[in-house]
Design an enzyme around this catalytic site. Structure first.
Site, PDB file in Angstrom:
ATOM      1  N   ILE A  32      -2.346  -6.178   0.623  1.00  0.00           N
ATOM      2  CA  ILE A  32      -3.105  -5.109   1.269  1.00  0.00           C
ATOM      3  C   ILE A  32      -4.333  -5.662   1.974  1.00  0.00           C
ATOM      4  CG2 ILE A  32      -4.437  -3.004   0.856  1.00  0.00           C
ATOM      5  CD1 ILE A  32      -2.475  -2.374  -1.429  1.00  0.00           C
TER       6      ILE A  32
ATOM      7  N   CYS B 216      -9.179  -5.580  -4.387  1.00  0.00           N
ATOM      8  CA  CYS B 216      -8.981  -6.549  -5.467  1.00  0.00           C
ATOM      9  C   CYS B 216      -8.492  -5.821  -6.716  1.00  0.00           C
ATOM     10  CB  CYS B 216     -10.280  -7.295  -5.768  1.00  0.00           C
ATOM     11  SG  CYS B 216     -11.681  -6.217  -6.146  1.00  0.00           S
ATOM     12  N   PRO B 217      -7.859  -6.541  -7.641  1.00  0.00           N
ATOM     13  CA  PRO B 217      -7.398  -5.891  -8.874  1.00  0.00           C
ATOM     14  C   PRO B 217      -8.562  -5.552  -9.797  1.00  0.00           C
ATOM     15  CG  PRO B 217      -6.991  -8.250  -8.963  1.00  0.00           C
ATOM     16  CD  PRO B 217      -7.482  -7.959  -7.571  1.00  0.00           C
TER      17      PRO B 217
ATOM     18  N   ARG C 188      -9.309   0.502  -7.100  1.00  0.00           N
ATOM     19  CA  ARG C 188      -9.465   1.096  -8.424  1.00  0.00           C
ATOM     20  C   ARG C 188     -10.877   1.635  -8.569  1.00  0.00           C
ATOM     21  NH1 ARG C 188      -4.800   1.109  -8.271  1.00  0.00           N
ATOM     22  NH2 ARG C 188      -3.260   0.209  -9.699  1.00  0.00           N
TER      23      ARG C 188
ATOM     24  N   ASP D 229     -10.498   6.711  -2.478  1.00  0.00           N
ATOM     25  CA  ASP D 229      -9.262   7.385  -2.884  1.00  0.00           C
ATOM     26  C   ASP D 229      -9.091   7.310  -4.395  1.00  0.00           C
ATOM     27  OD1 ASP D 229      -6.741   8.689  -2.217  1.00  0.00           O
ATOM     28  OD2 ASP D 229      -5.772   6.811  -2.817  1.00  0.00           O
TER      29      ASP D 229
ATOM     30  N   GLU E 265      -9.444   9.597 -13.659  1.00  0.00           N
ATOM     31  CA  GLU E 265      -8.544  10.359 -12.796  1.00  0.00           C
ATOM     32  C   GLU E 265      -7.612  11.225 -13.640  1.00  0.00           C
ATOM     33  OE1 GLU E 265      -8.530   6.987  -9.254  1.00  0.00           O
ATOM     34  OE2 GLU E 265      -6.705   7.330 -10.414  1.00  0.00           O
TER      35      GLU E 265
ATOM     36  N   HIS F 292      -6.400  10.024  -4.904  1.00  0.00           N
ATOM     37  CA  HIS F 292      -5.465   8.927  -5.200  1.00  0.00           C
ATOM     38  C   HIS F 292      -4.116   9.156  -4.505  1.00  0.00           C
ATOM     39  CE1 HIS F 292      -4.855   5.529  -8.314  1.00  0.00           C
ATOM     40  NE2 HIS F 292      -4.064   5.335  -7.273  1.00  0.00           N
TER      41      HIS F 292
END
Length: 317
Positions: free
Chosen positions: A158, A207-208, A236, A260, A265, A284
């Site tokens: 991404i 990034c994760p 995230r 997003d 959540e 999301h």
């Protein structure tokens, strides 16, 4: 072989019979599963698919037949990977299925803010244009993004696609990543995190979520940013300290926060970003175009099939 899908609704909200999962064979599909229901619903199943339902060490120990966990997403932090390895459980994910959709959403957020699309649409429909003495009217400032600096944190599928999209809009592209490509990347300048914070007009997170990146954008990072910076988060929620970001928006240090994803959540009622000024928040959905979800389920089904045939793919454990 018995298989269970714990939260099938998110990927297939337009498929009330969950036919999209039937290629798995003998499968029980639940629309949603609470933490209290997880162990009982897995029961003696050998394979489980989950999107956001946590598969913890406790779950694994209570379900001794479990041999496979397929994550219906790219991120797999919903599974205790260390415990899975100890119990001989194969865990797979679905990488790169949503790249174009997330890039599309990231750019939509950026362009929405730069061109004030929603604001002007509302004003036209409220009669402002019809009442104008001129062929147009100006009530909100818009701006060109060409020539501005687009900073990307993370350079996976991404991040790389976002770099191409930003370059296509004639933006200067900076990237911070722990592992920059040895041969570089066309049109990209790799920088330290501090350099990215100090030079970027727009910062986009790709990034994760790890213990190292949790709260990455907090008070210390915001202090180093340019005044009037835009921040985009389609990765995230916990990458951003919500309270620090809300305070920066109140003070005007950050001109707009576009996200997003949020820390929780669905969001808690007291999430400070719900009340902060100059935010654009979506629920999301960057990953959610129909074509993208169909691709996700198709790869997840193929992951299970490959595992059953002794040739596991997309293994993260």
């Amino acid at each position: 072989m018995k298989k269970v899908v714990l939260d099938g609704y998110a990927a297939c909200p337009d498929d009330p019979t969950f036919a999209c999962y039937m290629e798995l064979g003998e499968t029980v599909v639940y629309a949603r599963t609470t933490p209290e229901e997880t162990i009982a619903r897995i029961g003696d199943a050998q394979a489980v698919l989950t999107n956001k339902v946590l598969i913890t060490r406790e779950v694994m120990e209570a379900c001794p037949n479990l041999r496979y966990v397929g994550v219906l997403a790219t991120g797999y932090n919903v599974v205790d990977i260390a415990a899975a390895r100890e119990h001989g459980i194969t865990v797979t994910n679905v990488p790169a299925y949503s790249t174009q959709a997330v890039v599309q959403h990231t750019m939509a957020l950026l362009l929405h803010d730069a061109s004030r699309v929603a604001g002007y649409d509302a004003q036209v429909k409220a009669g402002r244009w019809a009442a104008s003495a001129d062929f147009c009217f100006f009530s909100e400032a818009t701006e060109e993004i060409a020539g501005k600096c687009f900073g990307i944190v993370g350079f996976g599928h991404i991040g790389q696609a976002c770099a191409r999209a930003a370059a296509g809009l004639d933006m200067e592209v900076l990237v911070h990543t722990p592992h920059p490509p040895r041969d570089g990347a066309p049109g990209v300048r790799f920088v330290t995190m501090d350099e990215l914070l100090e030079q970027s007009d727009v910062i986009s997170l790709h990034c994760p979520l790890t213990e190292r990146t949790r709260g990455l954008i907090g008070e210390a990072a915001i202090v180093r940013m340019k005044p009037g910076v835009r921040v985009i988060n389609t990765a995230r929620g916990p990458l951003v300290d919500a309270r620090a970001m809300a305070a920066a928006l109140e003070k005007g240090k950050v001109a707009c926060y576009m996200a997003d994803v949020l820390e929780s959540e669905p969001p808690r009622a007291d999430d400070p970003l719900l009340r902060a000024p100059h935010t654009v928040l979506t629920p999301h959905i960057a990953w959610a175009p129909k074509q993208t979800r169909e691709r996700l389920v198709g790869i997840a089904v193929e992951n299970v099939r490959a595992w059953e045939e002794g040739r596991p793919q997309n293994v993260v454990s």
